[in-house]
Scaffold this motif. Structure first.
Motif, mmCIF file in Angstrom:
data_model
loop_
_atom_site.group_PDB
_atom_site.id
_atom_site.type_symbol
_atom_site.label_atom_id
_atom_site.label_comp_id
_atom_site.label_asym_id
_atom_site.label_seq_id
_atom_site.Cartn_x
_atom_site.Cartn_y
_atom_site.Cartn_z
ATOM 1 N N VAL A 1 0.850 -1.190 0.000
ATOM 2 C CA VAL A 1 0.000 0.000 0.000
ATOM 3 C C VAL A 1 0.882 1.236 0.000
ATOM 4 N N HIS A 2 0.349 2.341 -0.523
ATOM 5 C CA HIS A 2 1.048 3.614 -0.481
ATOM 6 C C HIS A 2 0.892 4.203 0.912
ATOM 7 N N ALA A 3 2.014 4.415 1.567
ATOM 8 C CA ALA A 3 2.014 4.773 2.983
ATOM 9 C C ALA A 3 1.210 6.034 3.270
ATOM 10 N N GLU A 4 1.356 7.055 2.421
ATOM 11 C CA GLU A 4 0.732 8.345 2.706
ATOM 12 C C GLU A 4 -0.785 8.283 2.748
ATOM 13 N N PRO B 1 5.605 -3.779 8.596
ATOM 14 C CA PRO B 1 5.712 -4.234 7.205
ATOM 15 C C PRO B 1 6.932 -5.110 6.978
ATOM 16 N N ILE B 2 6.808 -6.029 6.025
ATOM 17 C CA ILE B 2 7.951 -6.875 5.680
ATOM 18 C C ILE B 2 8.918 -6.133 4.767
ATOM 19 N N LEU B 3 8.420 -5.086 4.080
ATOM 20 C CA LEU B 3 9.252 -4.258 3.215
ATOM 21 C C LEU B 3 8.844 -2.805 3.399
ATOM 22 N N LEU B 4 9.822 -1.900 3.239
ATOM 23 C CA LEU B 4 9.580 -0.469 3.420
ATOM 24 C C LEU B 4 10.410 0.273 2.383
ATOM 25 N N SER B 5 9.765 1.114 1.580
ATOM 26 C CA SER B 5 10.489 1.700 0.446
ATOM 27 C C SER B 5 10.061 3.127 0.161
ATOM 28 N N GLN C 1 -4.455 -8.798 8.815
ATOM 29 C CA GLN C 1 -4.641 -10.077 9.486
ATOM 30 C C GLN C 1 -4.519 -11.252 8.528
ATOM 31 N N HIS C 2 -4.607 -10.962 7.223
ATOM 32 C CA HIS C 2 -4.624 -12.015 6.217
ATOM 33 C C HIS C 2 -3.425 -11.994 5.270
ATOM 34 N N TYR C 3 -2.822 -10.822 5.104
ATOM 35 C CA TYR C 3 -1.678 -10.690 4.207
ATOM 36 C C TYR C 3 -0.557 -9.924 4.916
ATOM 37 N N SER C 4 0.678 -10.291 4.610
ATOM 38 C CA SER C 4 1.800 -9.464 5.032
ATOM 39 C C SER C 4 1.744 -8.139 4.279
ATOM 40 N N ILE C 5 2.235 -7.079 4.928
ATOM 41 C CA ILE C 5 2.124 -5.729 4.384
ATOM 42 C C ILE C 5 3.496 -5.215 3.955
ATOM 43 N N SER C 6 3.523 -4.532 2.821
ATOM 44 C CA SER C 6 4.676 -3.739 2.394
ATOM 45 C C SER C 6 4.229 -2.287 2.309
ATOM 46 N N LEU C 7 5.026 -1.363 2.859
ATOM 47 C CA LEU C 7 4.715 0.066 2.812
ATOM 48 C C LEU C 7 5.608 0.737 1.780
ATOM 49 N N HIS C 8 4.972 1.402 0.814
ATOM 50 C CA HIS C 8 5.691 2.093 -0.259
ATOM 51 C C HIS C 8 5.389 3.583 -0.133
#
Length: 324
Positions: A39-42, A96-100, A60-67
């Motif tokens: 998802v787009h963090a902002e 989040p598992i990833l942060l970019s 609760q169902h998917y790992s999250i990545s913040l972009h």
């Protein structure tokens, strides 16, 4: 957590999709065989509200990545502390598992006020820009308590003053700041098509010249040490005719050129987490998930082939040793 990916092994990359508001309900009601969503963090900087309620359910169902798009890591004027604090709050809440974010310039002072450009603007690839970006990345990572991934841009102007190639610049950024890279493969393709037009050398290469585009993109990838790569983005964009400028609008399925480049990137860098983006002309959820399935199939082919080759290589080495 949805757990449909029964075929996943340690040798396969995590595969995810970008989640936009249009697909929130589908993500919850139609479990997908994906490993994470981005998802787009902002969009979630506001405290409370319906968006957080939905994202909390989805997490609760998917790992999250913040972009993120707001840090402006190449800006001489650093992002306001408030921006970093809002992003930090998201990181702490959703883990989040990833942060970019992006290798871009965004912040400047206008009439005494820190102002965001509303876009991701390119920087010249030189020591001054490198020092600024290293400082901003270190500041962000210290505040966030996390390593961040920095994405290469699709650039529509070419600034004077560069003394490094883009890939060399980004490798130095990783070395000096401790970040890693999010390599957007479609951005490489878009830049390969547009750069001759920026330099007034039309049709070198053209959008129809897939071999030349791939060759330029592979040269870029070959300049990046494998240990600096943390994620890959895949996307498609509106096709153009020869001599026309291409815009990275994320409005189409991943192109055949990008799929070819993805295969090469996996062979070059290993099982790197991969995300499919689609931001405009959004398709049905099943179509988006179908793109992720294509990425998964390519990854399975690449790494199962590599796995099968290992015993063969071992046997050849053993036989060679017996003859010595």
């Amino acid at each position: 957590m949805f757990s449909l990916n029964e075929e996943a092994t340690v040798n396969l990359p995590l595969i995810g999709v970008g989640l936009r508001h249009h697909h929130f309900e589908d993500a919850l009601n139609s479990p997908a065989n994906i490993d994470f969503i981005e998802v787009h963090a902002e969009n979630f900087f506001a405290n409370g509200g319906a968006s957080h309620a939905v994202l909390s359910d989805i997490s609760q169902h998917y790992s999250i990545s913040l972009h993120a798009t707001s840090l402006g890591l190449g800006s001489a004027l650093p992002a306001p502390q408030e921006q970093l604090e809002q992003l930090t709050n998201l990181v702490e809440r959703y883990q989040p598992i990833l942060l970019s974010d992006h290798a871009c310039f965004s912040w400047a002072e206008v009439s005494g006020t820190s102002t965001h450009a509303g876009d991701l603007l390119p920087v010249p690839f030189n020591d001054e820009s490198l020092h600024i970006m290293v400082t901003n990345v270190k500041r962000a990572q210290q505040q966030l308590g996390r390593q961040i991934l920095v994405e290469n841009l699709s650039a529509y102007i070419e600034l004077p003053g560069s003394t490094y190639r883009e890939a060399e610049f980004l490798a130095k950024l990783c070395l000096q700041s401790g970040c890693k890279l999010l390599i957007d493969l479609n951005n490489l393709i878009v830049n390969a098509i547009n750069q001759p037009l920026l330099n007034f050398v039309p049709k070198t290469p053209s959008p129809s010249d897939q071999a030349s585009i791939l060759a330029l993109a592979k040269q870029w990838l070959n300049r990046i040490p494998a240990e600096y790569v943390g994620e890959i983005h895949l996307a498609g964009c509106t096709p153009v005719e020869d001599g026309e400028f291409m815009i990275d609008d994320h409005s189409q399925p991943v192109s055949d050129t990008a799929w070819h480049l993805y295969r090469y990137a996996l062979q070059r860098f290993g099982p790197i987490a991969t995300l499919v983006e689609w931001d405009e002309n959004l398709p049905p959820w099943d179509t988006l998930i179908g793109e992720a399935e294509k990425a998964k199939a390519i990854a399975k082919d690449v790494f199962s082939t590599a796995l099968l080759a290992e015993p063969l290589n071992t046997n050849i080495e053993h036989l060679a040793g017996d003859k010595s």
